[in-house]
Motif scaffolding. Structure first.
Motif, short mmCIF file in Angstrom:
data_model
loop_
_atom_site.label_atom_id
_atom_site.label_comp_id
_atom_site.label_asym_id
_atom_site.label_seq_id
_atom_site.Cartn_x
_atom_site.Cartn_y
_atom_site.Cartn_z
N LEU A 18 -55.78 -7.48 10.11
CA LEU A 18 -56.09 -8.66 10.92
C LEU A 18 -54.89 -8.94 11.82
O LEU A 18 -53.79 -9.16 11.32
CB LEU A 18 -56.38 -9.85 10.01
N VAL A 19 -55.11 -8.94 13.12
CA VAL A 19 -54.05 -9.07 14.13
C VAL A 19 -52.83 -8.21 13.75
O VAL A 19 -51.69 -8.66 13.75
CB VAL A 19 -53.65 -10.54 14.42
N THR A 20 -53.12 -6.96 13.47
CA THR A 20 -52.14 -6.04 12.89
C THR A 20 -50.90 -5.87 13.76
O THR A 20 -49.78 -5.93 13.26
CB THR A 20 -52.80 -4.68 12.61
N ARG A 21 -51.10 -5.62 15.04
CA ARG A 21 -49.94 -5.37 15.90
C ARG A 21 -49.05 -6.62 16.00
O ARG A 21 -47.84 -6.49 16.07
CB ARG A 21 -50.38 -4.91 17.28
N LEU A 22 -49.63 -7.79 16.00
CA LEU A 22 -48.82 -9.01 16.02
C LEU A 22 -48.14 -9.23 14.67
O LEU A 22 -46.98 -9.62 14.60
CB LEU A 22 -49.68 -10.23 16.37
N ALA A 23 -48.87 -8.96 13.59
CA ALA A 23 -48.33 -9.19 12.24
C ALA A 23 -47.19 -8.24 11.90
O ALA A 23 -46.31 -8.59 11.11
CB ALA A 23 -49.45 -9.07 11.22
N VAL A 24 -47.19 -7.06 12.47
CA VAL A 24 -46.15 -6.10 12.12
C VAL A 24 -44.83 -6.41 12.82
O VAL A 24 -43.77 -5.96 12.38
CB VAL A 24 -46.63 -4.65 12.39
N ILE A 25 -44.85 -7.23 13.86
CA ILE A 25 -43.60 -7.56 14.57
C ILE A 25 -42.62 -8.33 13.67
O ILE A 25 -41.44 -7.94 13.59
CB ILE A 25 -43.91 -8.31 15.88
N MET A 32 -37.00 -5.96 8.81
CA MET A 32 -36.37 -4.70 8.42
C MET A 32 -35.19 -4.34 9.32
O MET A 32 -34.22 -3.73 8.86
CB MET A 32 -37.40 -3.57 8.42
N VAL A 33 -35.24 -4.71 10.59
CA VAL A 33 -34.09 -4.50 11.47
C VAL A 33 -32.90 -5.30 10.96
O VAL A 33 -31.78 -4.78 10.86
CB VAL A 33 -34.43 -4.88 12.94
N VAL A 34 -33.14 -6.57 10.61
CA VAL A 34 -32.07 -7.41 10.09
C VAL A 34 -31.57 -6.86 8.75
O VAL A 34 -30.36 -6.79 8.51
CB VAL A 34 -32.52 -8.88 9.96
N ALA A 35 -32.49 -6.45 7.89
CA ALA A 35 -32.09 -5.91 6.58
C ALA A 35 -31.24 -4.65 6.76
O ALA A 35 -30.19 -4.50 6.12
CB ALA A 35 -33.32 -5.61 5.74
N TYR A 36 -31.68 -3.75 7.63
CA TYR A 36 -30.99 -2.47 7.79
C TYR A 36 -29.65 -2.61 8.51
O TYR A 36 -28.64 -2.10 8.05
CB TYR A 36 -31.88 -1.48 8.56
N PHE A 37 -29.65 -3.31 9.64
CA PHE A 37 -28.45 -3.34 10.48
C PHE A 37 -27.47 -4.46 10.13
O PHE A 37 -26.29 -4.33 10.38
CB PHE A 37 -28.83 -3.45 11.96
N ILE A 38 -27.97 -5.58 9.57
CA ILE A 38 -27.09 -6.72 9.33
C ILE A 38 -26.84 -6.93 7.84
O ILE A 38 -25.71 -6.84 7.37
CB ILE A 38 -27.64 -8.00 10.00
N ALA A 39 -27.90 -7.21 7.08
CA ALA A 39 -27.73 -7.53 5.66
C ALA A 39 -27.11 -6.37 4.89
O ALA A 39 -26.28 -6.57 4.01
CB ALA A 39 -29.07 -7.92 5.05
N PHE A 96 -34.88 1.26 5.99
CA PHE A 96 -35.08 2.22 7.08
C PHE A 96 -36.51 2.78 7.07
O PHE A 96 -37.16 2.87 8.11
CB PHE A 96 -34.07 3.37 6.96
N THR A 97 -37.00 3.10 5.89
CA THR A 97 -38.36 3.64 5.75
C THR A 97 -39.39 2.62 6.23
O THR A 97 -40.29 2.96 7.01
CB THR A 97 -38.64 4.02 4.29
N TYR A 98 -39.27 1.37 5.79
CA TYR A 98 -40.22 0.34 6.21
C TYR A 98 -40.08 0.02 7.70
O TYR A 98 -41.07 -0.29 8.36
CB TYR A 98 -40.08 -0.92 5.36
N LEU A 99 -38.89 0.13 8.23
CA LEU A 99 -38.68 -0.08 9.67
C LEU A 99 -39.46 0.98 10.45
O LEU A 99 -40.19 0.65 11.39
CB LEU A 99 -37.18 0.00 9.98
N ILE A 100 -39.34 2.24 10.07
CA ILE A 100 -40.06 3.33 10.75
C ILE A 100 -41.56 3.18 10.56
O ILE A 100 -42.34 3.35 11.51
CB ILE A 100 -39.57 4.70 10.24
#
Length: 140
Positions: free
Chosen positions: A75-82, A88-95, A108-112
Motif C-alpha cells: 500500500l503506497v509502497t514507493r512512498l512508504a519505503v522512503i 537505514m541511511v542514518v543507521a548505516y552512515f551515522i549511528a 546496509f542490506t536493508y538500505l539496498i
C-alpha cells in the motif's frame, strides 16, 4: 542444458511480493520490538541527527513499524519505503558510522533492499494494484 540456464523468471510479480513481505515483515518486527520496549530503549537512544532523542526514536518506529506494514501490504509502497530508506541511511552512515563493516551489514542490506523495492514498486499482488487498477475501457 542450454535451455535450463536460459529460463525466464518464473514470476517477477511473485518475486516482488516475496521481497515486500520479507522486508516489510522484518521492519514491522523490529519496529514492534521498539514499541514494546519503548520506555527501556528511549533513554539509551541518542540524538544522532540533532532533532532530539524522542523524536528521532519515534521516526525510527514510524519508518520501521508503520512503513513496514504498508510495504508488506503493498500500500503506497514507493512512498512508504522512503522513510525506511532514510532510517537505514542514518543507521548505516551515522549511528553505526564508526563501526566495522561486519557490524553494519544488516543496515546496509536493508538500505539496498529499500532501493530495490522503490525501483520495482508494489507489483501485481498488492493493495496498490487493487486500489489503483487501470480500468479497461474497451468494449467487448
Amino acid at each position: 542444458m542450454k535451455k535450463l540456464l536460459q529460463l525466464p523468471p518464473l514470476s517477477t510479480d511473485v518475486g516482488v511480493l516475496l521481497l515486500r513481505l520479507f522486508f516489510g515483515g522484518m521492519f514491522t518486527y523490529y519496529g514492534w520490538g521498539k514499541i514494546a520496549a519503548y520506555n527501556e530503549i528511549l533513554p539509551q537512544f541518542g540524538d544522532i541527527i540533532g532533532i532530539g532523542p524522542k523524536l528521532s526514536f519515534n521516526l525510527v518506529i514510524f519508518g520501521e513499524f508503520v512503513c513496514g506494514i504498508l510495504i508488506a501490504l503493498g500500500l503506497v509502497t514507493r512512498l512508504a519505503v522512503i522513510p525506511s530508506f532514510i532510517t537505514m541511511v542514518v543507521a548505516y552512515f551515522i549511528a553505526h558510522g564508526n563501526d566495522a563493516f561486519a557490524d553494519k551489514i544488516p543496515a546496509f542490506t536493508y538500505l539496498i533492499l529499500s532501493v530495490i523495492i522503490f525501483i520495482n514498486g508494489s507489483g501485481r499482488y498488492s493493495a496498490d494494484a487493487l486500489l489503483f487498477k487501470k480500468k479497461d475501457n474497451t468494449l467487448s
